[in-house]
Design a protein around this motif. Structure first.
Motif, PDB file in Angstrom:
ATOM      1  N   MET A  28     -74.716  97.117-103.510  1.00 27.18           N
ATOM      2  CA  MET A  28     -74.233  95.765-103.215  1.00 27.18           C
ATOM      3  C   MET A  28     -72.837  95.561-103.796  1.00 27.18           C
ATOM      4  O   MET A  28     -71.941  95.039-103.144  1.00 27.18           O
ATOM      5  N   ASP A  29     -72.667  96.011-105.038  1.00 26.29           N
ATOM      6  CA  ASP A  29     -71.366  95.869-105.679  1.00 26.29           C
ATOM      7  C   ASP A  29     -70.314  96.696-104.973  1.00 26.29           C
ATOM      8  O   ASP A  29     -69.167  96.305-104.866  1.00 26.29           O
ATOM      9  N   MET A  30     -70.728  97.875-104.463  1.00 23.79           N
ATOM     10  CA  MET A  30     -69.771  98.724-103.757  1.00 23.79           C
ATOM     11  C   MET A  30     -69.330  98.094-102.438  1.00 23.79           C
ATOM     12  O   MET A  30     -68.165  98.171-102.065  1.00 23.79           O
ATOM     13  N   ASP A  31     -70.293  97.450-101.738  1.00 26.42           N
ATOM     14  CA  ASP A  31     -69.930  96.770-100.496  1.00 26.42           C
ATOM     15  C   ASP A  31     -68.978  95.612-100.750  1.00 26.42           C
ATOM     16  O   ASP A  31     -68.007  95.396-100.003  1.00 26.42           O
ATOM     17  N   ARG A  32     -69.268  94.852-101.823  1.00 26.89           N
ATOM     18  CA  ARG A  32     -68.387  93.728-102.153  1.00 26.89           C
ATOM     19  C   ARG A  32     -66.994  94.231-102.529  1.00 26.89           C
ATOM     20  O   ARG A  32     -65.989  93.643-102.140  1.00 26.89           O
ATOM     21  N   LEU A  33     -66.956  95.324-103.285  1.00 31.20           N
ATOM     22  CA  LEU A  33     -65.669  95.888-103.679  1.00 31.20           C
ATOM     23  C   LEU A  33     -64.886  96.368-102.459  1.00 31.20           C
ATOM     24  O   LEU A  33     -63.665  96.180-102.369  1.00 31.20           O
ATOM     25  N   ALA A  34     -65.623  96.971-101.492  1.00 32.33           N
ATOM     26  CA  ALA A  34     -64.965  97.448-100.279  1.00 32.33           C
ATOM     27  C   ALA A  34     -64.377  96.284 -99.485  1.00 32.33           C
ATOM     28  O   ALA A  34     -63.269  96.368 -98.940  1.00 32.33           O
ATOM     29  N   ARG A  35     -65.139  95.182 -99.419  1.00 33.69           N
ATOM     30  CA  ARG A  35     -64.640  93.998 -98.694  1.00 33.69           C
ATOM     31  C   ARG A  35     -63.400  93.432 -99.378  1.00 33.69           C
ATOM     32  O   ARG A  35     -62.410  93.078 -98.728  1.00 33.69           O
ATOM     33  N   TYR A  36     -63.458  93.319-100.706  1.00 37.89           N
ATOM     34  CA  TYR A  36     -62.301  92.814-101.449  1.00 37.89           C
ATOM     35  C   TYR A  36     -61.081  93.726-101.261  1.00 37.89           C
ATOM     36  O   TYR A  36     -59.944  93.264-101.151  1.00 37.89           O
ATOM     37  N   THR A  37     -61.381  95.029-101.221  1.00 36.73           N
ATOM     38  CA  THR A  37     -60.282  95.990-101.035  1.00 36.73           C
ATOM     39  C   THR A  37     -59.647  95.815 -99.653  1.00 36.73           C
ATOM     40  O   THR A  37     -58.424  95.834 -99.508  1.00 36.73           O
ATOM     41  N   ASP A  38     -60.500  95.629 -98.621  1.00 42.57           N
ATOM     42  CA  ASP A  38     -59.975  95.416 -97.266  1.00 42.57           C
ATOM     43  C   ASP A  38     -59.182  94.126 -97.183  1.00 42.57           C
ATOM     44  O   ASP A  38     -58.113  94.079 -96.541  1.00 42.57           O
ATOM     45  N   ILE A  39     -59.706  93.069 -97.834  1.00 44.33           N
ATOM     46  CA  ILE A  39     -58.982  91.789 -97.819  1.00 44.33           C
ATOM     47  C   ILE A  39     -57.613  91.930 -98.483  1.00 44.33           C
ATOM     48  O   ILE A  39     -56.583  91.451 -97.981  1.00 44.33           O
ATOM     49  N   ALA A  40     -57.623  92.609 -99.651  1.00 41.99           N
ATOM     50  CA  ALA A  40     -56.361  92.802-100.372  1.00 41.99           C
ATOM     51  C   ALA A  40     -55.391  93.632 -99.548  1.00 41.99           C
ATOM     52  O   ALA A  40     -54.179  93.363 -99.509  1.00 41.99           O
ATOM     53  N   LYS A  41     -55.913  94.643 -98.864  1.00 40.80           N
ATOM     54  CA  LYS A  41     -55.072  95.483 -98.025  1.00 40.80           C
ATOM     55  C   LYS A  41     -54.466  94.689 -96.878  1.00 40.80           C
ATOM     56  O   LYS A  41     -53.271  94.818 -96.570  1.00 40.80           O
ATOM     57  N   ASN A  42     -55.314  93.857 -96.236  1.00 39.52           N
ATOM     58  CA  ASN A  42     -54.817  93.033 -95.129  1.00 39.52           C
ATOM     59  C   ASN A  42     -53.770  92.034 -95.604  1.00 39.52           C
ATOM     60  O   ASN A  42     -52.757  91.806 -94.940  1.00 39.52           O
ATOM     61  N   LEU A  43     -54.043  91.427 -96.758  1.00 42.03           N
ATOM     62  CA  LEU A  43     -53.072  90.472 -97.305  1.00 42.03           C
ATOM     63  C   LEU A  43     -51.748  91.166 -97.628  1.00 42.03           C
ATOM     64  O   LEU A  43     -50.668  90.608 -97.406  1.00 42.03           O
ATOM     65  N   ALA A  44     -51.827  92.365 -98.162  1.00 40.04           N
ATOM     66  CA  ALA A  44     -50.608  93.111 -98.483  1.00 40.04           C
ATOM     67  C   ALA A  44     -49.821  93.437 -97.224  1.00 40.04           C
ATOM     68  O   ALA A  44     -48.586  93.357 -97.205  1.00 40.04           O
ATOM     69  N   GLN A  45     -50.530  93.807 -96.147  1.00 38.68           N
ATOM     70  CA  GLN A  45     -49.863  94.099 -94.882  1.00 38.68           C
ATOM     71  C   GLN A  45     -49.207  92.851 -94.305  1.00 38.68           C
ATOM     72  O   GLN A  45     -48.083  92.896 -93.795  1.00 38.68           O
ATOM     73  N   ILE A  46     -49.928  91.716 -94.374  1.00 39.88           N
ATOM     74  CA  ILE A  46     -49.356  90.456 -93.882  1.00 39.88           C
ATOM     75  C   ILE A  46     -48.128  90.077 -94.690  1.00 39.88           C
ATOM     76  O   ILE A  46     -47.100  89.668 -94.142  1.00 39.88           O
ATOM     77  N   LEU A  47     -48.234  90.207 -96.026  1.00 35.86           N
ATOM     78  CA  LEU A  47     -47.096  89.888 -96.886  1.00 35.86           C
ATOM     79  C   LEU A  47     -45.907  90.790 -96.581  1.00 35.86           C
ATOM     80  O   LEU A  47     -44.761  90.334 -96.545  1.00 35.86           O
ATOM     81  N   ALA A  48     -46.181  92.081 -96.334  1.00 37.46           N
ATOM     82  CA  ALA A  48     -45.104  93.006 -96.011  1.00 37.46           C
ATOM     83  C   ALA A  48     -44.423  92.621 -94.701  1.00 37.46           C
ATOM     84  O   ALA A  48     -43.193  92.706 -94.567  1.00 37.46           O
ATOM     85  N   LEU A  49     -45.236  92.195 -93.703  1.00 38.30           N
ATOM     86  CA  LEU A  49     -44.667  91.764 -92.429  1.00 38.30           C
ATOM     87  C   LEU A  49     -43.803  90.519 -92.612  1.00 38.30           C
ATOM     88  O   LEU A  49     -42.732  90.398 -92.013  1.00 38.30           O
ATOM     89  N   ILE A  50     -44.274  89.575 -93.449  1.00 41.34           N
ATOM     90  CA  ILE A  50     -43.504  88.347 -93.699  1.00 41.34           C
ATOM     91  C   ILE A  50     -42.182  88.681 -94.380  1.00 41.34           C
ATOM     92  O   ILE A  50     -41.114  88.177 -94.000  1.00 41.34           O
ATOM     93  N   VAL A  51     -42.240  89.553 -95.403  1.00 42.54           N
ATOM     94  CA  VAL A  51     -41.025  89.947 -96.118  1.00 42.54           C
ATOM     95  C   VAL A  51     -40.050  90.640 -95.164  1.00 42.54           C
ATOM     96  O   VAL A  51     -38.838  90.375 -95.178  1.00 42.54           O
ATOM     97  N   ALA A  52     -40.570  91.525 -94.303  1.00 46.10           N
ATOM     98  CA  ALA A  52     -39.715  92.229 -93.349  1.00 46.10           C
ATOM     99  C   ALA A  52     -39.081  91.260 -92.361  1.00 46.10           C
ATOM    100  O   ALA A  52     -37.895  91.390 -92.023  1.00 46.10           O
ATOM    101  N   ALA A  53     -39.867  90.276 -91.902  1.00 46.45           N
ATOM    102  CA  ALA A  53     -39.341  89.293 -90.957  1.00 46.45           C
ATOM    103  C   ALA A  53     -38.254  88.439 -91.600  1.00 46.45           C
ATOM    104  O   ALA A  53     -37.203  88.179 -90.992  1.00 46.45           O
ATOM    105  N   VAL A  54     -38.513  88.006 -92.850  1.00 44.25           N
ATOM    106  CA  VAL A  54     -37.512  87.191 -93.559  1.00 44.25           C
ATOM    107  C   VAL A  54     -36.245  88.003 -93.787  1.00 44.25           C
ATOM    108  O   VAL A  54     -35.123  87.514 -93.600  1.00 44.25           O
ATOM    109  N   TRP A  55     -36.412  89.268 -94.196  1.00 42.29           N
ATOM    110  CA  TRP A  55     -35.252  90.123 -94.423  1.00 42.29           C
ATOM    111  C   TRP A  55     -34.454  90.338 -93.133  1.00 42.29           C
ATOM    112  O   TRP A  55     -33.222  90.282 -93.140  1.00 42.29           O
ATOM    113  N   THR A  56     -35.160  90.578 -92.037  1.00 44.70           N
ATOM    114  CA  THR A  56     -34.480  90.776 -90.748  1.00 44.70           C
ATOM    115  C   THR A  56     -33.732  89.518 -90.335  1.00 44.70           C
ATOM    116  O   THR A  56     -32.589  89.580 -89.858  1.00 44.70           O
TER     117      THR A  56
END
Length: 210
Positions: A1-29
């Motif tokens: 159960m803890d591993m599944d929760r950790l995996a979900r948190y990891t995916d969320i963090a990864k998605n947020l990082a990708q979104i943030l990177a896209l925002i930073v790239a758009a602002v920079w452009t």
């Protein structure tokens, strides 16, 4: 159960990082575009002039004020109006070996003649047309002038872009001693001549001799 929760948190963090990177790239452009591309899209042009005197008769000559205008930028624009002015002034005589001719002070005075086009009499004229990038146009404005000794004349043309008709966009001027260094060349031969390969024909105007 803890591993599944950790995996979900990891995916969320990864998605947020990708979104943030896209925002930073758009602002920079966007900031890079604002700093580098937008200034290059501003209206840019080269406007120059020259002055010649053509002999007419024993008492008069023709002042031929040549103006050339070229769109040197990357954006198209429309010249909506122009104004020509003529000032008469005397050469400074302070007794010194050299005197400064203050053209700005001369232009601060009321002109001897002036005209704004379009007006009630003339709805179109040279230079009033559309200018794609790289387009150029030239025209001779001409006046009949009485031959008088030590008479200086200053000629100026202002061009205004559509949308700011009450404010000049570009100007050029030439001055000289009236009817000096006369030439017998017919000024009409070079009247309203576009640059080769870049013809621009403003609609509905006639030769403007004043």
């Amino acid at each position: 159960m803890d591993m599944d929760r950790l995996a979900r948190y990891t995916d969320i963090a990864k998605n947020l990082a990708q979104i943030l990177a896209l925002i930073v790239a758009a602002v920079w452009t966007y900031l890079l575009f604002i700093r580098t591309e937008v200034p290059s899209l501003e209206f840019r042009a080269n406007t120059s002039s020259s002055l010649e005197w053509h002999d007419l008769d024993s008492n008069r000559c023709i002042a031929s004020f040549r103006v050339d205008h070229e769109n040197t930028g990357r954006s198209s624009y429309d010249v909506a109006a122009y104004r020509w002015r003529v000032w008469e002034y005397a050469a400074p005589d302070s007794g010194k070996k050299i005197d400064y001719i203050d053209l700005q002070a001369i232009q601060d005075q009321a002109p001897l003649m002036e005209r704004v086009v379009p007006d009630e009499e003339r709805k179109a004229g040279p230079f009033i047309t559309h200018y794609p990038p790289g387009t150029a146009f030239g025209h001779n404005f001409e006046w009949v002038v009485e031959k008088q000794p030590h008479r200086f004349l200053f000629f100026r043309l202002d061009l205004a872009v559509d949308g700011i008709k009450n404010k000049e966009s570009w100007h050029t001027g030439s001055w000289g001693v009236a009817c000096k260094d006369l030439t017998n060349k017919n000024p009409a031969q070079s009247n309203t001549v576009p640059f080769p390969g870049q013809a621009v024909q403003p609609p509905g105007y006639k030769r403007d001799r004043r």
